[in-house]
Design an enzyme around this catalytic site. Sequence first.
Site, short mmCIF file in Angstrom:
data_model
loop_
_atom_site.label_atom_id
_atom_site.label_comp_id
_atom_site.label_asym_id
_atom_site.label_seq_id
_atom_site.Cartn_x
_atom_site.Cartn_y
_atom_site.Cartn_z
N GLY A 72 -51.51 -72.96 -0.16
CA GLY A 72 -50.93 -73.82 0.88
C GLY A 72 -51.69 -75.12 0.98
N GLU A 92 -49.51 -75.47 -6.73
CA GLU A 92 -50.74 -74.68 -6.92
C GLU A 92 -50.58 -73.51 -7.87
OE1 GLU A 92 -53.09 -75.66 -2.80
OE2 GLU A 92 -52.11 -73.72 -2.94
N GLU A 139 -58.14 -70.15 -10.15
CA GLU A 139 -57.76 -68.83 -10.64
C GLU A 139 -56.79 -68.21 -9.66
OE1 GLU A 139 -61.19 -66.25 -10.64
OE2 GLU A 139 -60.00 -64.46 -11.06
#
Length: 236
Positions: A72, A92, A139
Site C-alpha cells: 500500500g 508494488e 521481496e
Amino acid sequence: MNESAFTFCPHDGTRLTEHIEEGIPRPRCPSCGFIDYCNPKPCVAVLIEEHGRILVGRRAKEPAKGFWDILGGFIDAGETAENAVHREVLEECGLRVTIARYLGSFSDTYGPRGIPTLNLGFVAVSTGGEARADSDVAELRWFAPDELPETWAFPHQQAMIEAWRRLAGGAVRPIHDLTTEEAYRLVRDHFGHPLPPLDAIENEDWGRDYVLQHFQRHTAEELASAGLIWEENETR
Ligand SMILES: [Zn+2]
C-alpha cells in the site's frame, strides 16, 4: 500524535506561535493566520488474500528498510482510496486486484519526522498478473495466519493483521467452502436472486448445485464484493 511538521509558516516563513483553539494547542502563523492542524495523511494498506494466506512485502527502502510491510501507500491528491489500492498494488507487486472487504482504519506515524497517517485497511483478491516485487518492495511472500511475522514495519500493521485474523482466518471464502444454507442466504440476500424456500431444496440431491449455479451469473468483482472467490481449477 499531534506534533507540527513546521517551525516556520510554509507560506511566508514567519515563526509559528502556539494558539489555543477549542482547548487544543495549534501552531499558528501570527502574520497570515495559517494554522497547522497536523491532520493525518490518508494511506491504503492492502492484504491480498488467496487460499487463506496473505501476500506481504519486505521493504527495500527506509524508513523501516528490511521489515515486513503490508502493501500500500499514500493516497494521491484527487485519488479515491479504491484507486490507490489498485495503483499501489500494481506498482508494488504487479497484480491486478479487486477489493473484497474494508477492514477498518488504523492510525500511525510515518518516518523520522513522525508524519501522522490514517491507514485504510482492505482485503483484496488477485484477478490477474504475476506477483513480483517492484517499486519499494524487495521481496514478496505468502503467509498463512499461523506463520505471519512477529515484527512489522509500522505498529498499526499488527492491529490490522489482528483485525484480519478476527475474520476466522480469512476475509475471502472459496464458494465451494460455503454450506448450502450460507450460499442460499448470499444468493438471495446479497445478490437478490429469488429462490424457492430453503427446506424445499436443501434435502434434494440437486439442491446445493442449484444454489451454487446462481453465483455463475456474477463477475469475479461482484463475487469479491461479497467476500467470495472461485478457487483455481473449479468448474464455473
Ligand atoms: Zn504565514
